[in-house]
Write an enzyme that holds these catalytic residues in place. Sequence first.
Site, mmCIF file in Angstrom:
data_model
loop_
_atom_site.group_PDB
_atom_site.id
_atom_site.type_symbol
_atom_site.label_atom_id
_atom_site.label_comp_id
_atom_site.label_asym_id
_atom_site.label_seq_id
_atom_site.Cartn_x
_atom_site.Cartn_y
_atom_site.Cartn_z
ATOM 1 C CD1 TRP B 144 0.398 -0.076 3.325
ATOM 2 C CD2 TRP B 144 -0.687 1.861 3.045
ATOM 3 N NE1 TRP B 144 0.689 0.734 4.400
ATOM 4 C CE2 TRP B 144 0.034 1.927 4.258
ATOM 5 C CE3 TRP B 144 -1.451 2.960 2.657
ATOM 6 C CZ2 TRP B 144 0.022 3.051 5.079
ATOM 7 C CZ3 TRP B 144 -1.457 4.087 3.495
ATOM 8 C CH2 TRP B 144 -0.730 4.123 4.682
ATOM 9 C CG HIS B 256 3.258 10.018 10.639
ATOM 10 N ND1 HIS B 256 3.347 8.821 11.302
ATOM 11 C CD2 HIS B 256 2.760 10.894 11.521
ATOM 12 C CE1 HIS B 256 2.934 8.990 12.542
ATOM 13 N NE2 HIS B 256 2.591 10.236 12.698
ATOM 14 C CB THR B 331 -0.886 10.027 22.324
ATOM 15 O OG1 THR B 331 -0.364 10.614 21.140
ATOM 16 C CG2 THR B 331 -1.920 9.006 21.947
ATOM 17 N NE ARG B 453 4.672 -4.413 6.642
ATOM 18 C CZ ARG B 453 4.391 -3.134 6.464
ATOM 19 N NH1 ARG B 453 5.238 -2.204 6.848
ATOM 20 N NH2 ARG B 453 3.262 -2.770 5.911
HETATM 21 C C1 HEA Z 1 -7.394 0.227 8.483
HETATM 22 C C2 HEA Z 1 -7.084 -0.701 8.343
HETATM 23 C C3 HEA Z 1 -6.958 -2.200 8.423
HETATM 24 C C4 HEA Z 1 -7.843 -3.124 8.929
HETATM 25 C C5 HEA Z 1 -9.205 -2.883 9.518
HETATM 26 C C6 HEA Z 1 -7.183 -4.379 8.778
HETATM 27 C C7 HEA Z 1 -7.777 -5.594 9.148
HETATM 28 C C8 HEA Z 1 -7.115 -6.821 9.093
HETATM 29 N N1 HEA Z 1 -5.844 -7.055 8.632
HETATM 30 FE FE1 HEA Z 1 -4.620 -5.695 7.792
HETATM 31 N N2 HEA Z 1 -3.378 -4.310 6.966
HETATM 32 C C9 HEA Z 1 -3.608 -2.966 6.871
HETATM 33 C C10 HEA Z 1 -4.695 -2.280 7.367
HETATM 34 C C11 HEA Z 1 -5.793 -2.893 7.965
HETATM 35 N N3 HEA Z 1 -5.947 -4.229 8.199
HETATM 36 C C12 HEA Z 1 -2.520 -2.321 6.187
HETATM 37 C C13 HEA Z 1 -2.386 -0.828 5.893
HETATM 38 C C14 HEA Z 1 -1.616 -3.332 5.862
HETATM 39 C C15 HEA Z 1 -0.273 -3.193 5.158
HETATM 40 C C16 HEA Z 1 -0.401 -3.570 3.730
HETATM 41 C C17 HEA Z 1 0.934 -3.621 3.082
HETATM 42 O O1 HEA Z 1 1.840 -4.272 3.605
HETATM 43 O O2 HEA Z 1 1.079 -2.979 2.036
HETATM 44 C C18 HEA Z 1 -2.180 -4.570 6.375
HETATM 45 C C19 HEA Z 1 -1.556 -5.806 6.266
HETATM 46 C C20 HEA Z 1 -2.014 -6.965 6.865
HETATM 47 C C21 HEA Z 1 -1.264 -8.162 6.999
HETATM 48 C C22 HEA Z 1 0.175 -8.353 6.565
HETATM 49 C C23 HEA Z 1 0.220 -8.838 5.178
HETATM 50 C C24 HEA Z 1 1.609 -8.974 4.704
HETATM 51 O O3 HEA Z 1 2.513 -8.338 5.233
HETATM 52 O O4 HEA Z 1 1.766 -9.724 3.742
HETATM 53 C C25 HEA Z 1 -2.066 -9.097 7.618
HETATM 54 C C26 HEA Z 1 -1.667 -10.464 7.950
HETATM 55 O O5 HEA Z 1 -2.160 -11.064 8.806
HETATM 56 C C27 HEA Z 1 -3.324 -8.442 7.881
HETATM 57 C C28 HEA Z 1 -4.413 -9.036 8.495
HETATM 58 C C29 HEA Z 1 -5.595 -8.368 8.798
HETATM 59 C C30 HEA Z 1 -6.747 -9.037 9.375
HETATM 60 C C31 HEA Z 1 -6.852 -10.489 9.704
HETATM 61 C C32 HEA Z 1 -7.697 -8.047 9.544
HETATM 62 C C33 HEA Z 1 -9.095 -8.258 10.111
HETATM 63 O O6 HEA Z 1 -9.342 -7.316 11.107
HETATM 64 C C34 HEA Z 1 -10.122 -8.203 9.011
HETATM 65 C C35 HEA Z 1 -11.432 -8.698 9.528
HETATM 66 C C36 HEA Z 1 -12.561 -8.542 8.571
HETATM 67 C C37 HEA Z 1 -13.045 -9.499 7.777
HETATM 68 C C38 HEA Z 1 -12.388 -10.800 7.701
HETATM 69 C C39 HEA Z 1 -14.206 -9.226 6.894
HETATM 70 C C40 HEA Z 1 -15.338 -10.199 7.094
HETATM 71 C C41 HEA Z 1 -15.750 -10.738 5.780
HETATM 72 C C42 HEA Z 1 -16.147 -12.004 5.606
HETATM 73 C C43 HEA Z 1 -16.243 -12.959 6.717
HETATM 74 C C44 HEA Z 1 -16.451 -12.507 4.264
HETATM 75 C C45 HEA Z 1 -17.697 -11.999 3.690
HETATM 76 C C46 HEA Z 1 -17.356 -11.260 2.473
HETATM 77 C C47 HEA Z 1 -18.181 -10.856 1.495
HETATM 78 C C48 HEA Z 1 -19.627 -11.175 1.502
HETATM 79 C C49 HEA Z 1 -17.625 -10.030 0.365
HETATM 80 N N4 HEA Z 1 -3.267 -7.156 7.418
HETATM 81 C C1 HEA Z 2 -4.085 4.954 13.409
HETATM 82 C C2 HEA Z 2 -2.942 4.760 13.019
HETATM 83 C C3 HEA Z 2 -1.648 4.896 13.745
HETATM 84 C C4 HEA Z 2 -1.355 5.519 14.929
HETATM 85 C C5 HEA Z 2 -2.252 6.301 15.853
HETATM 86 C C6 HEA Z 2 0.057 5.318 15.130
HETATM 87 C C7 HEA Z 2 0.742 5.829 16.223
HETATM 88 C C8 HEA Z 2 2.123 5.808 16.378
HETATM 89 N N1 HEA Z 2 3.007 5.173 15.542
HETATM 90 FE FE1 HEA Z 2 2.524 4.031 13.920
HETATM 91 N N2 HEA Z 2 2.080 3.172 12.161
HETATM 92 C C9 HEA Z 2 0.842 3.066 11.586
HETATM 93 C C10 HEA Z 2 -0.337 3.576 12.085
HETATM 94 C C11 HEA Z 2 -0.421 4.320 13.259
HETATM 95 N N3 HEA Z 2 0.600 4.588 14.124
HETATM 96 C C12 HEA Z 2 0.909 2.334 10.354
HETATM 97 C C13 HEA Z 2 -0.255 2.026 9.431
HETATM 98 C C14 HEA Z 2 2.237 1.972 10.190
HETATM 99 C C15 HEA Z 2 2.872 1.111 9.111
HETATM 100 C C16 HEA Z 2 2.860 1.679 7.765
HETATM 101 C C17 HEA Z 2 3.476 0.700 6.815
HETATM 102 O O1 HEA Z 2 4.698 0.590 6.787
HETATM 103 O O2 HEA Z 2 2.703 -0.010 6.113
HETATM 104 C C18 HEA Z 2 2.944 2.533 11.347
HETATM 105 C C19 HEA Z 2 4.312 2.427 11.516
HETATM 106 C C20 HEA Z 2 5.016 3.092 12.484
HETATM 107 C C21 HEA Z 2 6.441 3.217 12.488
HETATM 108 C C22 HEA Z 2 7.409 2.679 11.430
HETATM 109 C C23 HEA Z 2 7.814 1.309 11.758
HETATM 110 C C24 HEA Z 2 8.627 0.691 10.723
HETATM 111 O O3 HEA Z 2 8.143 0.523 9.595
HETATM 112 O O4 HEA Z 2 9.757 0.336 11.036
HETATM 113 C C25 HEA Z 2 6.771 3.943 13.604
HETATM 114 C C26 HEA Z 2 8.158 4.309 14.001
HETATM 115 O O5 HEA Z 2 8.394 5.206 14.677
HETATM 116 C C27 HEA Z 2 5.530 4.276 14.276
HETATM 117 C C28 HEA Z 2 5.438 5.014 15.442
HETATM 118 C C29 HEA Z 2 4.242 5.438 16.011
HETATM 119 C C30 HEA Z 2 4.167 6.252 17.221
HETATM 120 C C31 HEA Z 2 5.310 6.720 18.063
HETATM 121 C C32 HEA Z 2 2.836 6.476 17.429
HETATM 122 C C33 HEA Z 2 2.264 7.317 18.537
HETATM 123 O O6 HEA Z 2 1.279 8.183 18.052
HETATM 124 C C34 HEA Z 2 1.693 6.498 19.654
HETATM 125 C C35 HEA Z 2 1.454 7.346 20.882
HETATM 126 C C36 HEA Z 2 0.699 6.640 21.967
HETATM 127 C C37 HEA Z 2 1.198 6.129 23.100
HETATM 128 C C38 HEA Z 2 2.660 6.162 23.407
HETATM 129 C C39 HEA Z 2 0.324 5.440 24.106
HETATM 130 C C40 HEA Z 2 -0.375 6.343 25.094
HETATM 131 C C41 HEA Z 2 0.510 7.203 25.872
HETATM 132 C C42 HEA Z 2 0.667 7.126 27.214
HETATM 133 C C43 HEA Z 2 -0.113 6.183 28.064
HETATM 134 C C44 HEA Z 2 1.559 8.132 27.821
HETATM 135 C C45 HEA Z 2 2.774 7.635 28.513
HETATM 136 C C46 HEA Z 2 3.646 6.835 27.632
HETATM 137 C C47 HEA Z 2 4.962 6.923 27.523
HETATM 138 C C48 HEA Z 2 5.787 8.057 28.053
HETATM 139 C C49 HEA Z 2 5.714 5.823 26.869
HETATM 140 N N4 HEA Z 2 4.489 3.737 13.569
HETATM 141 CU CU LIG Z 3 4.090 7.202 11.083
#
Ligand code: HEA
Ligand code: HEA
Ligand SMILES: [Cu+2]
Lengths: 307, 534, 377
Positions: B144, B256, B331, B453
Amino acid sequence: MANSTEVDKDIYYVPEQGWYPVFLAFGLMLLVTGMADSLNTIRGQGVADWTQSLLGFVIVSFVLYAWFTKVISENEAGLNNASVHKSYVWGMGWFIFSEVMFFAAFFGALFYVRVLVVPWLGGEGEKGIIGDYLWPTFQATWPVVQNPDPALFTDPIKSMAAPTELGGLAGYLPFYNTVILLTSSVTVHMAHDGIKEQNRKKLISWLAVTVLLGIVFLILQVEEYIEAYELYGLTLDSGIYGSTFFILTGFHGFHVTLGTFMLLMQLVRAVKGHFSKNDCFGFEASSWYWHFVDVVWVGLFIFVYVV
Amino acid sequence: MSEVIHAGHHDHHDHGPAKGLLRWLYTTNHKDIGTLYLWFSFAMFLIGGLMALVIRTELFQPGLQFVQPEFFNQMTTNHGLIMVFGAIMPAFVGLANWLIPMQVGAPDMALPRMNNLSFWILPFAFGIMISTLFMEGGGPNFGWTFYAPLSTTYAPDSVTFFIFAVHLMGASSIMGSINIIATILNMRAPGMTLMKMPMFVWTWLITAYLLIAVMPVLAGAVTMMLFDIHFGTSFFNAAGGGDPVMFQHIFWFFGHPEVYIMILPAFGIISHIIPAFARKQLFGYTSMVYAVASIAFLSFIVWAHHMFTVGMPLAGQLFFMYSTMLIAIPTGVKVFNWIATMWRGSMTFETPMLFAIAFVVLFTMGGFSGLMLAITPADYQYHDTYFVVAHFHYVLVPGALFSIIAAVYFWLPKWTGKMYDEALGKLHFWLSFIGVNVTFFPQHFSGLAGMPRRIPDYALQFADFNMLSSIGAFIFGFSQLFFLFVVIKAIRSGKPATARGWEGARGLEWTLPSPAPYHSFTHPPEVKAEEVHG
Amino acid sequence: MKNFIARLASGALLAVASGSALADELNMRVGVTEISRQVYELHMIILGICVVIGIIVFGALFWSVFNHRKSLGAEPANFHDDTRIEIAWTVIPTLILILMAIPATQVLVAMYDTGGEDMLVEVRGYQWKWQYKYLDGDYNDTYSFFSNLATPRDQITNQSVKTDNYLLEVDEPLRIPANRKVRFLVTAEDVIHAWWVPDFGIKRDAVPGMLNELWTVVPEPGVYRGQCTELCGKDHGFMPIVVEVLPEQEFDAWYASKVTSELVREESFAETLTHEQLMANGETVYGTYCASCHLVNGEGIPPAFPAIVGSAIASGPRDEHLSLVINGVAGTAMQAFGKQLDPVQLASVVHYQRHAFGNDAGDMSQPQDVMNLSNGQ
Ligand code: HEA
Ligand code: HEA
Ligand SMILES: [Cu+2]
Ligand code: CUA
């Protein structure tokens, strides 16, 4: 609060439903899928068929025309109260901000390349080892007139950089374009004064001058591109200098085209007798857009041509 | 869903909804459009979830069983894209459409026709994207995050369609955001000052700002890809003086903030639900607002924490590590405020509250793993392993997704005038809660043990955790079909809801009857002190 | 102090994840180098801090959930602000973060300490294999080779039992000496890959046209395994990394023999081979280098990867076939194999393609033909 199911028309305007949006979305879909298909055909050395894109374009244009006509007629009918006006103002303002960010991506690319990548490839700076080891013959200069791998990206003969001494500006198109755009920002302002002074002649004539300046700008821009392609060998595939040059000036030119068209529409409306002191949003929005295009050009002129 | 809502209202006003399909195609009504967004996003969630199930099925055991690697990559890519752009974001926009006009005391959104356009672009955009899976050479298979040059020189032809689909989605998001900002800034009832606005409105205002700032940058990124592919430019090719890493900088400058776009509205939702069920005002409203603003600000200067391994100079690594760590502070403020809101409240635990509490706990766990990822030297070991997958699913699934589910349960009475079945709701919660943890908790371990992954097959030592994770995925997935059932049952045969809906609910939307009238507030309401903060 | 916190943290972790026997499988590997150990400790510190904060935060939450419920008759209190506590929970996390940042910075700075190396190796990622080049002080290539996945296809397709190092084994590992500082120059030929050996605690992206530096000193001889960790296309999951660390003298002896045998091998390019030799050679080369795209049976995965069976090229003029394989097809996944294979291998694989899978071009391709073609250009 009598009759509470009627929306209070003095405060709100809730338009009835309409067909424009969904058809616009459909037209856009046709347009982009048609374009994608044609581009892929061309890339595969085939002969592209542009019918679908054209159809999409026609639909999009038609819907936009109908939509704007409708909005304008609503306004003329007095349906747009202060609140609607304010929403339009916010809308246009934030739209322009989104355009700023679009250009920011390209400017960001330009800075990143100039400040970091090209020096690294040329063996300078913190990661100069890249150049030393992988690109030993590449010299870091900006504009890049010699590419790391000239076999893949043909070197331009000459860049579009501004002449170093003032005298050289005389034959330098971008300089004229700068003058033209800056002037046009002033003329569009004069036109606005025309509205405020309720002087329709002033409005129409200054607006016409602005549109004309926009067109001249575009002609010169085309001229410059022809020069780049034919005389300087500077093309889209002549490496990073050509890439950044054309994407920035190209998208800017595209925006000038849009802006000119928008102003032209306002000119038509002005001739038809639209706009008054308190009601000239269409004109104002177009002129803000025009100022934005102008400011982008100033950035371009400085960072693409001069510095 | 709305069929039920508006029964009986049709004849009262001149521009009520048309009947049948055209109503939905042509509508300018914020509730209709909200409904469209929500159903659309649920459909996308099922499709994206189905892809996740393909992934999990293949990963159930080592070896290649069900799909080939090239198809697996398409599943991973489209799963990520569809969940992010098709499920989570449109769901939040749908909620914004439904709630913001009601919460600020307006009849509708500021720009209703554009609102319809924002929605209808989406089905076309996702139609294009999903159709790529059936094209020659297959659909997008580069993740993605579509890093160049895998997504340019080495991409299948369908990438061109993908690029335009992204453009369309971007346009939709930008227009949607402009609309939300205009509504919030312009349509508030007199007396609803900024610092009296409900938290959901605040979080969306800031989210919309983020969207307008970063979607165009994404558009710029895909445009440069388009040029590299079709017009011979060299933005992402070192042989022409460009740099593949530049793509990542531009992408993550968008990416981000994008992940915070998916969590800030969730913060807003939770800030409504917890006070309602604790029967106590939200603790620290002002600091909540500032915390959201700080998170949004920080989100612009931390992007390269996704790129610690690309080989930035040391100063860059340190800067991005420190700035990322800072996000834990605002946060944390939010988490502490929620707990302080619960503290010495008088709590009951209906389904929305259960989801909200699970949100606070599980999101925080995801936040902790995020903080660990932010520590650069440690990230060298975590990066691109399942530890990252575990992190972002914890913040996205029991984070963003749970908040959406909670919102649906919470506001369903207002939308439909019907209550859901509490026992079924609780069952759905517990199934989801167990499912989500069984799915994603073991991924921390497989990640730490070194499983990369985006691989369709893995070494033998990861087998146990993967099997567990796959079982969890099926439990979780099918619980969401159950959710569908609970909602439909409520719409069809739920008990009538009161206007107030919940004993502790506050806010202008609860002063309207349930279901809410078609044009929420036809006249600006009086903003009473007990309904707003302050 | 650091050690103490680390131990505390692992204790806390184990309390959470029940069963200490599992501890090894549940946690990050300690690894074998100084850096990997430091990273592990850092990991344990931050994990420990998070666990402790988690216990406090969730403790408060659940305390409230269990005690402040309506069913117990709790009346809602009326407070909704308290500046002092809000300042406290802003400042305390800030201090904790600073505490975390200090060791993190130290480890990172140590990692960036490249230079002063005893040995230089170029690591180059290809779709889907690694190439290693031993370089002398002037960056000249002294010995280079490719390292391909060695797991047999039938294990992957579940037709035979998977062995211990399933997917983590290669035909020829990278060999480095123990106790010497080895500097790696990491780059790639086509798309981005990432080179990761968990036990060394090092990972870096291999970016085409760009270069990253990495170093390690491994105290203990042994075999260490890792994988490509950047999505690089179809077989991203199938390009493992194996590093064999040899005792210093053993390494020196091995390296010297490789450099001499390299010279001998070059002499063999002049020989003429028989059809059988070419076919046998060719089958091996095809299996390791070509089959991932064109498949073992030559049917390819059209349209992305064309079939060799019945291919016009494979029955057309021999030299065109040869030069296509030598130069690749720019802008596609078909690489320029002239840079990867030696003349014997190139001649054999082309000969094989022209005579296997029912193809029958009926001509011969010899190493000499390859050299003539390469020199002619
Ligand atoms: C917002 C986002 C979101 C949500 C909700 C989810 C939900 C889930 N994700 Fe995903 N996931 C991502 C965002 C999200 N993911 C992203 C950004 C990546 C990275 C992609 C990348 O690497 O590029 C990722 C990658 C990712 C991986 C890694 C793949 C890889 O690295 O190769 C895996 C593996 O376990 C996974 C699992 C799941 C599972 C089990 C759920 C479950 O929570 C899903 C549960 C829901 C269902 C299963 C639907 C129910 C449907 C049915 C029962 C069938 C009926 C269907 C019809 C009638 C059409 N996700
Ligand atoms: C909703 C989406 C969401 C949110 C909210 C966050 C929140 C955060 N993310 Fe995440 N992140 C993703 C979605 C998100 N991320 C996704 C999708 C990827 C992968 C993308 C991809 O490669 O496909 C990713 C990947 C990702 C990476 C890259 C990892 C890698 O590829 O190697 C990093 C690295 O810094 C990171 C950091 C953080 C941090 C520091 C926060 C912070 O905002 C979290 C802050 C919250 C807390 C810390 C908890 C509450 C705080 C307390 C209770 C206070 C006291 C705590 C302390 C002093 C420790 N995230
Ligand atoms: Cu980030
Ligand atoms: Cu090479 Cu992944």
